[in-house]
Structure formats: C-alpha cells, structure tokens
Scaffold this motif. Structure first.
Motif, PDB file in Angstrom:
ATOM      1  N   GLU A 122      42.447  46.089  44.977  1.00 56.78           N
ATOM      2  CA  GLU A 122      42.996  45.181  46.185  1.00 56.78           C
ATOM      3  C   GLU A 122      42.351  43.404  45.500  1.00 56.78           C
ATOM      4  O   GLU A 122      43.070  42.522  45.823  1.00 56.78           O
ATOM      5  N   ARG A 123      40.908  43.810  45.704  1.00 60.42           N
ATOM      6  CA  ARG A 123      40.511  41.944  45.286  1.00 60.42           C
ATOM      7  C   ARG A 123      41.104  42.201  44.025  1.00 60.42           C
ATOM      8  O   ARG A 123      41.306  40.734  43.181  1.00 60.42           O
ATOM      9  N   LEU A 126      43.799  40.390  43.964  1.00 56.89           N
ATOM     10  CA  LEU A 126      44.720  39.500  43.967  1.00 56.89           C
ATOM     11  C   LEU A 126      43.656  38.157  43.641  1.00 56.89           C
ATOM     12  O   LEU A 126      44.091  37.223  43.333  1.00 56.89           O
ATOM     13  N   GLU A 129      46.258  37.509  40.807  1.00 56.29           N
ATOM     14  CA  GLU A 129      47.343  36.667  41.018  1.00 56.29           C
ATOM     15  C   GLU A 129      46.845  34.650  41.068  1.00 56.29           C
ATOM     16  O   GLU A 129      46.887  34.191  41.004  1.00 56.29           O
TER      17      GLU A 129
END
Length: 348
Positions: A122-123, A126, A129
C-alpha cells in the motif's frame, strides 16, 4: 573496510537426560543399594539381631513388623508407579501444548509478515500515486507560473509578485511530497538495491544532523533478497536513525551491514549492527516508545534474532541477525494462489 564488532554469543542449553534414561539410572541405584544393604545385613547378622530384639517384646507383636513393612513398601511402590504414569501423561500433554504453541507462533509470524507485506504494498502504491499524479501537476503549475513571471516582469508587477509566490508554494509542496514519498517507500530500493538505498538514507540524515558523524559499512552480496527482507533491514536502520535524532544528536554512529557467505551446511545470514556513543539508556526501566518493540517484531517475524545493549552514559547498540533466505515461501506449504483454482476444478 571496517569489520563488524564482535557480539557475545548466547550460552547453549545443557543437554537433558531422556525420561527413560533417568528411570533406568534410578532403578540401577535402587538395585545397587539393595545389594549393598543385603551384604551388610549378612555381614552383621541383622535378621538374628532383629529376632532376638523382637522376641523379648512378643507381647507387642513386633515379630510381625517385617511383614507389615513389606506391605508398606509394596504400597509405596504402587503409589510411586501411579505417580510416575501420571507424570508421563502430564509430560506428554505439555509436549503437545508446546507443539501447538509453536505452530500458533509460526502462524502468527506468517500473518505478521503478510500484514507487513500488505502495508508495504500500500505504501508503494501511494508513493507512486503521489509521485506520478501530484508531482506532474506541481511541475506543470511551476512551469506555468514561471511563464507568467517572465511575461509580466516589466508590465504587471503585481502579477509578477503573485507568480513568484505561486512558484514558491509549488516548490514547497513538491518538497513535502518528496519527504512523504521517502518515508513511505525508500528511494532507490526497488531500482538500485539495499546498499544504495541505505547510502541515500544515511546521506539525508547527515544533512539533518550536521553535528553527528555517520559511518556505513556494507560487506557481501545483497542482490537477491526478498522485498520483505530488504524493507525490514532498511526500516531497522531508519528507526535507529530516528532514535539517534531523538537521544544522541551529536553522537558518532557506526552502521554495519554484513552478509555471511553460504556454506554446504546452512544458508548464510545477514547481520545489521548499529552503535552510537550517545548518552545511552537504562534497559531495566520500562520504555514508553514502541520503536524497539516494532524492530524486534519485524526481525522475529522473519525468523531472526534481535539484541540490544546499552548503559547510561555508554552509548547504545542493537544487533539483528536474519537468515538470508527469509521471506521466501516454504516449499512444504501449499500454494495459496492455486487453491481456489483447484477447488473450482473439483467442484466441476
């Protein structure tokens, strides 16, 4: 190149005797004592002495004492045998519980690794992004503001001032996003590997803590490590740097990252050691922070060992040993990705 400072090895546990070996030893002791007692009784005529002693007290029926003692000894032997069998059953039950506890601990570590992998994924997402989306738009804003500044430099002073402020704001937000990306995902870890990412991390801390002195020593090959192991080793150094910034801002910090070579008997291990000559701490007192606990959990989740050593006024040191193959799937475990397809095939 400096070598890694020696660490004290933990004492090995003493070898325990098996229960059956203990029983045989005790039986031999009983038989030996019985033989010695029989020889002594025969040497000093103990039975004749007991007969003469009990004959004078016939009215008390002391001559029946040997038979009574024999029954008592038989009862004690039966009692001891029952207690022995109960102890064996209790020992078997405890062994089963220990095996169950080890299995649950392994499952817990596996789940912890899956949670850490999901967190790092997830990191990573992110960070990409932030870099791809916001970074591009901020660059576009900065370019447009620069164009407005150039066009209005001589004609519109107010527009020129606002364009400069807009460029400064865009640059500030871009730097903040860069810091967030570095905290979310180490720069260069995916592209250049662990040593380069650590060098970049140490260099950034040199800029933040100019009074401290940092030394990084890397020995060995770190090109084929799993992502879980790479990120764990990086987070250890990162958390150690954070502790230095809190408690030892003017210390001399030495970081060692060494991979022991593989041999025929076992796979190699990776050792990361970080030491400083700061004020240290009293390890006997409870600590409010969770940084060291998180470091220990990360290392133990990969099957490694984590040790710390510190005294007030004598600096701080931590040492982590992790297998080089940590994070790789166990060949004995079923492939979870293939389980749904297999079940769907069986349903048909």
């Amino acid at each position: 190149m400096q070598s890694v400072m020696p660490t004290k090895s933990l004492p090995l546990p003493k070898k325990r005797l098996a229960p059956h070996s203990t029983v045989r030893r005790d039986l031999l002791c009983v038989f030996a004592i019985t033989v010695i007692a029989g020889l002594l009784f025969a040497r000093f005529d103990f039975s004749e002495f007991a007969y003469r002693w009990t004959r004078s007290a016939e009215r008390f029926q002391l001559d029946e004492l040997p038979a009574t003692l024999f029954v008592l000894a038989t009862g004690f032997a039966w009692f001891a045998w029952r207690r022995y069998q109960e102890s064996q059953q209790e020992l078997a039950r405890r062994r089963a519980l220990e095996e169950e506890a080890e299995r649950l601990l392994a499952d817990n570590r596996r789940l912890s690794m899956q949670a850490l992998d999901a967190q790092e994924a997830e990191r990573r997402h992110l960070a990409r992004e932030l870099h791809d989306e916001l970074g591009q738009y901020l660059n576009a804003i900065a370019l447009d503001a620069g164009r407005i500044r150039d066009l209005s430099a001589q004609r519109e002073p107010e527009i020129h001032r606002l364009s400069l402020a807009l460029m400064q704001s865009a640059s500030h937000v871009y730097r903040e996003i860069g810091g967030m990306i570095r905290r979310l995902r180490p720069i260069g870890l995916d592209e250049f590997g662990l040593p380069t990412a650590l060098e970049h991390c140490v260099e950034s801390w040199r800029e933040r803590l100019p009074e401290a002195t940092f030394t990084l020593t890397v020995e060995g090959d770190f090109s084929e490590l799993t992502d879980a192991l790479n990120i764990t080793l990086y987070r250890l150094v990162q958390e150690g740097m954070t502790n230095v910034s809190k408690f030892a801002r003017a210390a001399r910090v030495e970081i060692y990252l060494v991979r022991a070579p593989d041999d025929a008997a076992r796979t190699g291990e990776i050792v990361v050691t970080m030491a400083d000559d700061g004020p240290g701490m009293d390890l006997s007192k409870p600590r409010r922070g969770l940084g060291l606990i998180g470091m220990r959990e990360r290392v133990e989740a990969l099957g490694g060992e984590f040790h710390i050593a510190s005294q007030p006024g004598d600096g701080f040191l931590f040492c982590a040993r992790v297998p080089a193959q940590a994070g790789r799937p166990d060949p004995s475990e079923p492939n979870e990705a293939a389980l749904p397809a297999k079940s769907a095939k069986s349903e048909r």
